[in-house]
Design a protein around this motif. Structure first.
Motif, PDB file in Angstrom:
ATOM      1  N   GLU A 139     -11.545  -1.880  -7.725  1.00  0.00           N
ATOM      2  CA  GLU A 139     -11.599  -0.468  -7.577  1.00  0.00           C
ATOM      3  C   GLU A 139     -11.106   0.425  -6.434  1.00  0.00           C
ATOM      4  N   ARG A 140     -11.258  -0.262  -5.209  1.00  0.00           N
ATOM      5  CA  ARG A 140     -10.874   0.300  -4.103  1.00  0.00           C
ATOM      6  C   ARG A 140      -9.304   0.369  -3.957  1.00  0.00           C
ATOM      7  N   VAL A 141      -8.613  -0.539  -4.341  1.00  0.00           N
ATOM      8  CA  VAL A 141      -7.047  -0.619  -4.385  1.00  0.00           C
ATOM      9  C   VAL A 141      -6.636   0.618  -5.349  1.00  0.00           C
ATOM     10  N   ARG A 142      -7.422   0.434  -6.724  1.00  0.00           N
ATOM     11  CA  ARG A 142      -6.854   1.648  -7.608  1.00  0.00           C
ATOM     12  C   ARG A 142      -7.094   2.855  -6.975  1.00  0.00           C
ATOM     13  N   ARG A 143      -8.122   3.013  -6.440  1.00  0.00           N
ATOM     14  CA  ARG A 143      -8.431   4.395  -5.964  1.00  0.00           C
ATOM     15  C   ARG A 143      -7.563   4.796  -4.867  1.00  0.00           C
ATOM     16  N   CYS A 144      -7.157   3.758  -3.892  1.00  0.00           N
ATOM     17  CA  CYS A 144      -6.262   4.140  -2.844  1.00  0.00           C
ATOM     18  C   CYS A 144      -4.802   4.359  -3.233  1.00  0.00           C
ATOM     19  N   LEU A 145      -4.361   3.607  -4.313  1.00  0.00           N
ATOM     20  CA  LEU A 145      -3.113   3.570  -4.961  1.00  0.00           C
ATOM     21  C   LEU A 145      -3.015   5.098  -5.641  1.00  0.00           C
ATOM     22  N   GLY A 146      -4.108   5.561  -6.116  1.00  0.00           N
ATOM     23  CA  GLY A 146      -4.004   7.007  -6.884  1.00  0.00           C
ATOM     24  C   GLY A 146      -3.822   7.909  -5.572  1.00  0.00           C
ATOM     25  N   SER A 147      -4.195   7.655  -4.463  1.00  0.00           N
ATOM     26  CA  SER A 147      -3.892   8.674  -3.275  1.00  0.00           C
ATOM     27  C   SER A 147      -2.623   8.882  -2.943  1.00  0.00           C
ATOM     28  N   LEU A 148      -1.553   7.776  -3.262  1.00  0.00           N
ATOM     29  CA  LEU A 148      -0.331   7.898  -3.099  1.00  0.00           C
ATOM     30  C   LEU A 148       0.396   8.966  -3.915  1.00  0.00           C
ATOM     31  N   THR A 149       1.595   9.535  -3.325  1.00  0.00           N
ATOM     32  CA  THR A 149       2.615  10.172  -4.248  1.00  0.00           C
ATOM     33  C   THR A 149       3.131   9.212  -5.489  1.00  0.00           C
ATOM     34  N   GLU A 150       3.695   9.735  -6.581  1.00  0.00           N
ATOM     35  CA  GLU A 150       4.053   8.917  -7.589  1.00  0.00           C
ATOM     36  C   GLU A 150       5.090   7.966  -7.130  1.00  0.00           C
ATOM     37  N   LEU A 151       6.214   8.494  -6.276  1.00  0.00           N
ATOM     38  CA  LEU A 151       7.169   7.665  -5.894  1.00  0.00           C
ATOM     39  C   LEU A 151       6.606   6.639  -4.851  1.00  0.00           C
ATOM     40  N   GLN A 152       5.806   6.971  -4.182  1.00  0.00           N
ATOM     41  CA  GLN A 152       5.217   5.768  -3.089  1.00  0.00           C
ATOM     42  C   GLN A 152       4.533   4.815  -3.830  1.00  0.00           C
ATOM     43  N   ARG A 153       3.785   5.161  -4.782  1.00  0.00           N
ATOM     44  CA  ARG A 153       2.815   4.137  -5.636  1.00  0.00           C
ATOM     45  C   ARG A 153       3.868   3.183  -6.598  1.00  0.00           C
ATOM     46  N   GLU A 154       5.046   3.965  -6.824  1.00  0.00           N
ATOM     47  CA  GLU A 154       5.808   2.986  -7.710  1.00  0.00           C
ATOM     48  C   GLU A 154       6.579   2.234  -7.004  1.00  0.00           C
ATOM     49  N   SER A 155       7.166   2.862  -5.769  1.00  0.00           N
ATOM     50  CA  SER A 155       7.962   1.948  -4.797  1.00  0.00           C
ATOM     51  C   SER A 155       7.124   0.661  -4.404  1.00  0.00           C
ATOM     52  N   VAL A 156       5.950   0.993  -3.874  1.00  0.00           N
ATOM     53  CA  VAL A 156       5.067  -0.214  -3.403  1.00  0.00           C
ATOM     54  C   VAL A 156       4.675  -1.102  -4.369  1.00  0.00           C
ATOM     55  N   THR A 157       4.258  -0.770  -5.861  1.00  0.00           N
ATOM     56  CA  THR A 157       3.858  -1.662  -6.769  1.00  0.00           C
ATOM     57  C   THR A 157       5.203  -2.342  -7.440  1.00  0.00           C
ATOM     58  N   LEU A 158       6.155  -1.871  -7.497  1.00  0.00           N
ATOM     59  CA  LEU A 158       7.427  -2.549  -7.741  1.00  0.00           C
ATOM     60  C   LEU A 158       7.824  -3.418  -7.045  1.00  0.00           C
TER      61      LEU A 158
END
Lengths: 198, 260
Positions: A139-158
């Motif tokens: 939950e916590r990770v999901r919420r924090c990932l959600g606070s990133l910009t789309e490009l930040q989130r995609e870069s980190v998760t990829l």
């Protein structure tokens, strides 16, 4: 032989290990050859280790092999764990991630994965896998990932879950190398601060 | 487009194992001499561990017995050999070459002629050799010492010496062109309870971690390289709990405006 004092096991203990099962302390005992301490460490570590291996490697049989290699390496090199340089979990997850990356980051492996997956879709925040024990973490990770910009989130998760090198991430996202490098770092800074990592 | 690759910016990619090949080698070499990068990588790795926990999955039950069975027949590696404690005088310049310290401060960077810098670098390398237990550690020590020597020998290197509020003296060599400082101390009291002296770069209203002072020998600490100095930064030292912190939690015992 050094026997760690086992706490009374109750429902809370499943997610909140008491002082007797502090992972860094367990590894200290493991380093001295304590197989019971290793069993306790195994029970704490097997889910994050296997889960991360599964996420990166995808193939269940290979993920199981990676998990086995990692846990054996934890036994073999416990004396090399230096608690002044980071947490025990961070140490083990670094070993896990690197082993998983070794499996996937060969030219043929990459080609096979791309063939199987078609266009790789970065996991959306609510695509993060759940397990009962780690629901709060997820939950916590999901919420924090959600606070990133789309490009930040995609870069980190990829990069992390996908196991891609950052030039590969840049290709997948159609962005410049420098941009991806910065987004990964900015994304991690936000995640770090959002999760309250000290 | 910058000519020199910005290595500090690779901490995130490195922590996520997203660096490969030559770039990975180059960054690891850089990391050996960059405490602020080391600090940042460590925080990113802890963050990544949380990402891993979020995808935890129970493995097939058969894995447990396979691993425990393998453990009973697998030898463990011994702990790494502890570094030999440095002899107190090994990295001090020979007494004859020390200037008559009329001010009694006893700092060991009184002048910055190239010859002095070369001697200090040679002595720093000797310290590195004494402490290295493995080839890898030796390589890292050499890389670190080369980086220290580069700051000392830089044409724009400037020395500042300051007393710390709680005792002792810090000698700070700044090279604006290399965006780095080298800090050594003398007479700063040993800390109890695992506490450490932590360095910070201050700019605007913010503090950036710049590394921890190494434990001292005979009241002196080996040179610490801190890179990533910005124009107009000040250097501060605080006392923090073991392992250091990401932001200062105590008032600085020493503050230095770095020469530009």
């Amino acid at each position: 032989m050094n026997r760690p004092e086992l706490p009374e096991l109750g429902p809370a203990a499943a997610t909140d290990p008491g002082p007797g099962t502090d992972l860094a302390e367990l590894l200290g005992s493991v380093a001295r050859g304590d197989e019971e301490a290793f069993e306790a460490a195994y029970d704490q570590l097997c889910r994050p280790v296997y889960g991360l291996a599964r996420k990166v490697v995808r193939d269940p049989a290979q993920a199981e092999e990676v998990a086995q290699e990692v846990l054996l390496e934890v036994w073999r090199t416990a004396a090399r764990f230096d608690r002044s340089r980071g947490s025990a979990l961070s140490w083990v997850m670094t070993i896990t991630h690197r082993r998983a990356i070794d499996r996937v980051r060969s030219a043929t492996a990459a080609a096979e994965r791309e063939q199987k997956a078609g266009r790789p879709v970065p996991p959306a925040p609510d695509g993060v896998a759940e397990a009962v024990e780690s629901r709060l973490d997820a939950e916590r990770v999901r919420r924090c990932l959600g606070s990133l910009t789309e490009l930040q989130r995609e870069s980190v998760t990829l990069a992390y879950y996908g196991g891609y090198s950052y030039p590969q991430v840049a290709t997948l996202l159609g962005a410049a190398l420098g941009t991806i490098k910065t987004r990964i770092r900015d994304g991690l800074i936000r995640m770090r601060d959002c999760l309250g990592v000290s | 487009m910058p000519r020199r690759p910005d290595l500090h910016g690779l901490t995130g990619a490195y922590a996520l194992d997203a660096l490969d090949g030559l770039e990975l080698d180059r960054f690891e070499h850089h990391l050996a001499g960059c405490p602020s990068c080391e600090h940042e990588v460590r925080g990113f790795r802890e963050t990544a561990a949380r990402l891993a926990q979020a995808v935890a999955l129970p493995p097939p039950p058969a894995l447990r017995q396979r691993v425990l069975g393998a453990v009973t027949v697998t030898r463990q590696l011994p702990p790494p050999a502890p570094p030999a404690p440095p002899a107190p005088r090994s990295w001090l310049r020979p007494a004859a070459a020390r200037p008559a310290a009329a001010d009694g401060r006893g700092g060991w960077f009184p002048r910055l002629a190239a010859a002095v810098a070369a001697v200090a670098a040679a002595v720093a390398i000797a310290l590195g050799v004494q402490q290295a237990a493995t080839q890898h550690q030796l390589d890292q020590a050499r890389a670190h010492n080369a980086a220290v020597a580069a700051v000392l020998a830089a044409p724009d290197a400037r020395l500042v010496v300051r007393r710390a509020a709680t005792g002792g003296v810090a000698s700070v060599v700044t090279s604006a062109s290399r965006h780095a400082v080298v800090v050594s101390t003398s007479g700063m009291p040993a800390l109890t309870g695992g506490k450490v002296y932590e360095l910070w770069f201050l700019s605007g209203g913010t503090a950036r971690p710049a590394g921890l002072l190494p434990p001292g020998a005979a009241g002196r600490t080996a040179p610490l390289l801190a890179s990533g100095v910005g124009h107009g930064d000040r250097l501060a030292v605080t006392i923090e709990p073991a392992g250091g912190t990401r932001q200062p939690t105590t008032k600085p015992i020493l503050m230095v405006t770095l020469p530009t």
